[in-house]
Design a protein around this motif. Structure first.
Motif, PDB file in Angstrom:
ATOM      1  N   PHE A 108      81.227 -31.002  -2.033  1.00  0.00           N
ATOM      2  CA  PHE A 108      80.136 -31.965  -1.890  1.00  0.00           C
ATOM      3  C   PHE A 108      78.771 -31.314  -1.970  1.00  0.00           C
ATOM      4  N   ASN A 109      78.702 -30.006  -1.739  1.00  0.00           N
ATOM      5  CA  ASN A 109      77.406 -29.344  -1.822  1.00  0.00           C
ATOM      6  C   ASN A 109      76.936 -29.126  -3.248  1.00  0.00           C
ATOM      7  N   ILE A 110      77.871 -28.949  -4.179  1.00  0.00           N
ATOM      8  CA  ILE A 110      77.471 -28.644  -5.556  1.00  0.00           C
ATOM      9  C   ILE A 110      76.510 -29.706  -6.083  1.00  0.00           C
ATOM     10  N   SER A 111      76.859 -30.969  -5.871  1.00  0.00           N
ATOM     11  CA  SER A 111      76.007 -32.035  -6.403  1.00  0.00           C
ATOM     12  C   SER A 111      74.584 -31.924  -5.881  1.00  0.00           C
ATOM     13  N   PHE A 112      74.436 -31.708  -4.582  1.00  0.00           N
ATOM     14  CA  PHE A 112      73.095 -31.652  -4.012  1.00  0.00           C
ATOM     15  C   PHE A 112      72.316 -30.475  -4.572  1.00  0.00           C
ATOM     16  N   VAL A 113      73.012 -29.360  -4.753  1.00  0.00           N
ATOM     17  CA  VAL A 113      72.325 -28.189  -5.306  1.00  0.00           C
ATOM     18  C   VAL A 113      71.856 -28.481  -6.727  1.00  0.00           C
ATOM     19  N   VAL A 114      72.741 -29.085  -7.525  1.00  0.00           N
ATOM     20  CA  VAL A 114      72.374 -29.373  -8.908  1.00  0.00           C
ATOM     21  C   VAL A 114      71.123 -30.241  -8.963  1.00  0.00           C
ATOM     22  N   VAL A 115      71.138 -31.298  -8.182  1.00  0.00           N
ATOM     23  CA  VAL A 115      69.998 -32.216  -8.219  1.00  0.00           C
ATOM     24  C   VAL A 115      68.709 -31.522  -7.804  1.00  0.00           C
ATOM     25  N   THR A 116      68.789 -30.731  -6.761  1.00  0.00           N
ATOM     26  CA  THR A 116      67.590 -30.033  -6.277  1.00  0.00           C
ATOM     27  C   THR A 116      67.054 -29.067  -7.302  1.00  0.00           C
ATOM     28  N   VAL A 117      67.937 -28.202  -7.798  1.00  0.00           N
ATOM     29  CA  VAL A 117      67.469 -27.178  -8.721  1.00  0.00           C
ATOM     30  C   VAL A 117      67.029 -27.812 -10.034  1.00  0.00           C
ATOM     31  N   ARG A 118      67.734 -28.850 -10.463  1.00  0.00           N
ATOM     32  CA  ARG A 118      67.381 -29.469 -11.728  1.00  0.00           C
ATOM     33  C   ARG A 118      65.993 -30.068 -11.686  1.00  0.00           C
ATOM     34  N   ALA A 119      65.673 -30.708 -10.533  1.00  0.00           N
ATOM     35  CA  ALA A 119      64.321 -31.264 -10.404  1.00  0.00           C
ATOM     36  C   ALA A 119      63.288 -30.157 -10.535  1.00  0.00           C
ATOM     37  N   ARG A 120      63.602 -29.047  -9.940  1.00  0.00           N
ATOM     38  CA  ARG A 120      62.689 -27.917 -10.011  1.00  0.00           C
ATOM     39  C   ARG A 120      62.531 -27.432 -11.447  1.00  0.00           C
ATOM     40  N   LEU A 121      63.674 -27.310 -12.125  1.00  0.00           N
ATOM     41  CA  LEU A 121      63.652 -26.841 -13.512  1.00  0.00           C
ATOM     42  C   LEU A 121      62.907 -27.806 -14.400  1.00  0.00           C
ATOM     43  N   ALA A 122      63.153 -29.092 -14.171  1.00  0.00           N
ATOM     44  CA  ALA A 122      62.531 -30.086 -15.043  1.00  0.00           C
ATOM     45  C   ALA A 122      61.024 -30.056 -14.906  1.00  0.00           C
ATOM     46  N   GLY A 123      60.557 -29.787 -13.696  1.00  0.00           N
ATOM     47  CA  GLY A 123      59.112 -29.789 -13.483  1.00  0.00           C
ATOM     48  C   GLY A 123      58.449 -28.504 -13.882  1.00  0.00           C
TER      49      GLY A 123
END
Lengths: 286, 419, 285
Positions: A159-174
């Motif tokens: 269940f942690n993988i999803s949260f990590v992906v979303v967090t890091v992806r937002a960072r990457l996208a910005g």
């Protein structure tokens, strides 16, 4: 908060009382709400010093610090606490690594089946925990896998993988891609660009993802309940001993955790302040 | 539990710290690492130290891991983490005991461990204390070690007749009686305003919102069936349907909840005026938490049950486990236990010993002044820890349910508790 | 045409995490589907009988639980929105230098384990405890009044626990709003109220959507609040409670699995309706 009179504070004209009071509504409401949020915490701290006669711990019966002094010697806290910390640390490391890799893949490359990947990430975050836990139980039982630390770990990483992906992806996208391009213009290859440019920039995102994963893992009750068998983690232990009244140790541990978090945040904020941001509090008016 | 957005504000803060170039990444990691280590150490070091010092690591004797119900062991009045009878055992034999009160409900217990037993995994426990019908199931499925009665001389000598050869284990192949009790009604006369005599009193509209049901299917349906004039051991599914209907006919909101062990809190605190309860719990409540509460066996009948000490298969500590079982059949240990717990004891001579202790407390001795309060309590307690003929006559055991029946009874019960 | 290494790189990056999710999420869900179509008992074993009839059976027997859970969750979501929006707004627009500090203060209580917080609420709200004992002494409240073990108390508990899930996304969305747009609105003779509704609120909608989903979805499947604060009262029995009971007490795996899948379906339907209504598609923050 429907004051029609505009609040113009000019040099010579003070805003009418009604308008000033109206201006206070929001901050007061916010203040009250913050107090409300802290009420169980306050009670928890107070009752950690309680000295109950019987098993009941709902009326104030006397002040004592014995609960703190005795903490590690009494009852069976050490096992569950160690379990929780072990699982939280390991699942954080694994999930953050895997999740960051996925986030990089999703934002930096195109490939077929992105939508499927997105679905796979999205659903665990939104499915109710009882479903995630129950389906894992089905897996363990079907394959006769003994439930314990490893099954809990598997669940937490999941269940942690999803949260990590979303967090890091937002960072990457910005992130500003031009910096990466600049790096490559200066003859850095992909790997160097990544480690010297990209990684430092997204590091705050990775770190906060890791913190989030750790917090989620330490506090998880529902999913762990289904995957633990007879192993105890801290939340499971708390629930178990609280059947017959909240033992003081539970409040003591909660207080310790709270104070640690408080200290951590306090240090951060103080560090910010020290950089010369001693500005007056501006909660009323702008 | 945090969420995906708490990350953004943590991130903001970290970002602010870094972007202002006031702290390099390396410094941050270093500081965070140190801070984290410090925090982690502060929290875990004592824990690890305590864990290292725990009995498990002593080379002398492997600790006995015992899973029991809450409120089922004597507790030291000064330090609630000490259990005198267990400490005495360790002193006598040199074997430490890791005592755990994690057994909260028979059905939950079975379903938690059933997958492990089925697969042949070690459950991690050396001794457990499940109820009768659970023992029957576990024995039948081969999940229990057979007891070696040559190692249990105290049991052979001291076990009362009513505590052996019961329906779920007629030859005591797997189990010895631990403690027994009666499920009946508990109430606070100050809150109910009157005396309680019958199960139907629980359904009295005057107690709406302050009546407590039970989440144990067998106990709750058992009492209801008795109030309908049916004996639980002979009840058919049709009878249970009538019991369900009777409970469903109660207006919404009458039952404040269907409690497991946690009724203890609610009753002691006064949230409940009347509820289904276990006899020994009430004795302890009167002693420790709420002296007003009373226990009564409904006149139509109560449920008689007992818990048993069993040794699950796959444990490596058989020798020591037998020693523990044998120990609790000595009069001294059983008395120590029962003077606190107040349930039915299987050991002959305990009642007399408690009466003797009452006299001793009243007289005082070289180290202790006369204690009339304790003396009164023991005196009142002594006769109650052996089931009387009347009590045996008016209480009934569980029915031995087949899987199918159990499934149906469970379904019917789920309708009662809210589904 | 990409070079070989560039083609493989995304796959390699994805592999470990995806494999984990497939093995520990997708596969178990598939198994749960299979289990829901089995029949039997725990001791005698389950047989795969493709018993699709279990779904109508389970729905007809337990549809009220789904309705009740949805109502509780919706109410809690609405309450968190009503309470959380002013707070997020205040911090974003009036917080000034204290913004980060205030946000961290909002989140701080939630570092303590959710189980401990809920247990302490039960103590605070007990019949003769800190709050109601006091009110009863004052005579404000009837002596036999109780708050615990009622639907209101469960909704209260849910609202409390999910406040930060609502406040934080709201804050992020509100904070991003360009103040000049609001100024422009008032320049064009909009009243402050109109400016708020037409500009601020509309621009903050992605935050509203994110917060609502993050609150509603876990709330609908929650069973702890009903157990602890609701004291197992039949009137607050939720879908999560029956699933937990069937999985962990009655060991009725097929029904439990079927109930689980119906819950997932119900949630997906409600979420789809909601996001279509609001017209926002920025769900992943």
């Amino acid at each position: 908060m429907t004051s029609a009179a505009p609040t113009q504070a000019t040099a010579t004209h003070r805003p009418p009382l009604r308008a000033r009071l109206a201006n206070l509504v929001l901050p007061v409401f916010t203040g009250l709400l913050l107090l409300f949020l802290f009420s169980p915490i306050g009670v928890m701290i107070a009752f950690s010093f309680n000295d109950p006669a019987g098993r009941q711990n709902i009326t104030w019966q006397g002040f004592t610090v014995r609960n703190y002094v005795d903490l590690w010697g009494r009852s069976q806290i050490t096992g569950p606490m160690v379990n929780s910390l072990l699982i939280a640390t390991s699942s954080t490391v694994v999930a953050t690594t895997f999740g960051t890799l996925i986030a990089l893949a999703l934002t930096r490359f195109t490939f077929r089946g992105r939508w499927l990947m997105n679905l796979l990430i999205f659903i665990p975050m939104t499915a109710p925990e009882v479903i995630l836990g129950a389906s894992l139980l089905t897996l363990w039982v079907t394959f006769d896998i003994e439930r314990g630390l490893l099954t809990i770990l598997a669940a937490h990483v999941m269940f942690n993988i999803s949260f990590v992906v979303v967090t890091v992806r937002a960072r990457l996208a910005g992130m500003n891609r031009t910096l990466e391009e600049a790096g490559m213009d200066l003859y850095a290859d992909g790997r160097t660009t990544f480690w010297k440019v990209t990684f430092p920039l997204i590091f705050p995102g990775i770190l906060s993802a890791a913190l989030l994963a750790f917090a989620l893992s330490i506090d998880d009750y529902v999913i762990t309940l289904f995957s633990a068998g007879h192993t105890l983690t801290f939340p499971l232990w708390v629930f178990g001993v609280s059947r017959l009244g909240i033992p003081p140790e539970v409040n003591v541990l909660g207080t310790l955790i709270f104070l640690t978090a408080f200290a951590f945040i306090g240090v951060q904020l103080w560090g910010q302040r020290r950089q010369g941001k001693a500005a007056p509090i501006t909660l009323v008016g702008r | 539990m945090s969420d995906q957005e708490s990350r953004s504000q943590i991130e903001l803060t970290i970002d602010n710290l870094m972007r202002r170039d006031l702290i390099s990444r390396r410094t941050f990691i270093r500081r965070a690492g140190r801070g984290g280590l410090a925090f982690g150490a502060a929290l875990t070091l004592p824990a690890l130290l305590a864990a290292c010092a725990a009995p498990g690591s002593s080379q002398k004797a492997a600790a006995i891991k015992w899973l029991n119900w809450p409120a089922y062991i004597d507790i030291d009045s000064v330090d609630e983490s000490k259990y005198p009878s267990i400490l005495a055992f360790t002193e006598q034999t040199g074997i430490p005991v890791e005592y755990n009160e994690g057994l909260l409900d028979n059905a939950d217990f079975l379903s938690t461990y059933a997958p492990d037993f089925n697969a042949g995994h070690n459950t991690g426990w050396d001794v457990m204390s499940p109820g009768g019908w659970v023992v029957e199931r576990m024995g039948r499925n081969g999940w229990l070690e057979e007891l070696d009665h040559s190692k249990l001389p105290n049991w052979t000598a001291n076990c009362a007749d009513y505590a052996k050869g019961l329906w779920f284990d007629p030859d005591n192949k797997y189990s010895v009686w631990w403690q027994g009790g009666i499920t009946g009604l508990a109430y606070d006369p100050n809150l109910t305003g009157r005396e309680i005599t019958s199960f139907d009193d629980l359904l009295d509209p005057a107690f709406s919102g302050r009546a407590g049901g039970f989440s144990d299917m067998r106990d709750m349906f058992g009492l209801t069936l008795l109030s309908l004039g049916k004996h639980p051991e002979e009840a058919t599914v049709a009878d249970v349907e009538k019991a369900r209907d009777k409970l469903l006919a109660v207006p919404d909101g009458h039952f404040r909840g269907f409690y497991d062990n946690s009724y203890y809190d609610a009753l002691a605190a006064g949230d409940l005026a009347i509820c289904v309860a276990w006899s020994g719990d009430v004795s302890q409540m009167v002693l420790n938490d709420n002296p007003n509460v009373k226990f009564v066996v409904p006149e139509e009948g109560g449920m008689r049950w007992n818990d048993n000490l069993v040794i699950p298969k796959g444990g490596a500590n058989l020798e020591n486990a037998h020693k523990l079982l044998n120990y609790y059949y000595s009069v001294a240990a059983a008395t120590m236990l029962d003077e606190y717990v107040g349930y039915f004891t299987p050991v002959k001579g305990v009642s007399e010993q408690i009466a003797a202790d009452a006299e001793a407390a009243r007289a005082g001795s070289a180290d202790a002044s006369p204690d009339p309060e304790t003396a009164d309590y023991y005196e009142a307690l002594a006769p109650t820890i052996v089931p009387s003929a009347e009590q045996i006559g008016n209480t009934y055991p569980d029915k031995q349910l087949t899987e199918e029946e159990e499934g149906k009874w469970n379904d019917l019960f789920e309708a009662v508790i809210g589904a | 045409m990409r070079s070989l290494s560039r083609g493989i790189t995304p796959l390699l990056l994805l592999l470990p995490g995806t494999a984990w999710l497939i093995v520990f999420f997708a596969v178990p869900m598939a198994f749960m589907l299979l289990v829901s179509l089995q029949q039997g008992t725990f001791d005698t074993g389950y047989r795969q009988t493709w018993n699709f009839g279990i779904y109508p059976e389970v729905i007809s027997q337990y549809w009220e639980l789904y309705l009740r859970s949805a109502v509780f969750a919706l109410t809690a979501t609405a309450l968190t929105l009503a309470i959380g929006y002013p707070v997020a707004y205040t911090i974003a627009f009036r917080g000034g230098r204290l913004k980060n500090a205030l946000l961290l203060i909002v989140v701080l209580p939630f570092f303590v384990s959710f189980v401990i917080r809920t247990l302490n609420w039960r103590m605070i709200l007990s019949d003769n405890g800190i709050v109601f004992g006091f009110l009863k002494d004052l005579g404000v409240v009837a002596p036999d009044f109780h708050f615990l073990a009622t639907p209101a108390s469960v909704i209260f508990g849910l609202t409390y626990n999910f406040l930060p899930f609502m406040i934080l996304p709201l804050y992020v969305a509100i904070e991003k709003i360009d103040r000049r747009l609001i100024e422009a609105a008032t320049d064009l003779y909009a009243s402050r109220l109109q400016a708020f509704w037409r500009v601020t609120f509309v621009l903050s909608l992605p935050g509203v959507v994110a917060g609502s989903l993050l609150t509603f979805i876990p709330a609908v499947g929650d069973f702890i609040t009903a157990e602890v604060i609701g004291a197992g009262n039949p009137q607050v029995f939720m879908v999560g409670n029956i699933i937990e009971r069937k999985f962990l007490t009655s060991l009725d795996y097929p029904s439990a699995a079927a109930l689980g899948f119906v819950l997932v379906a119900v949630v997906m339907v409600l979420v789809t309706i909601y996001t279509r209504l609001v017209g926002s598609d920025r769900l992943s923050g």
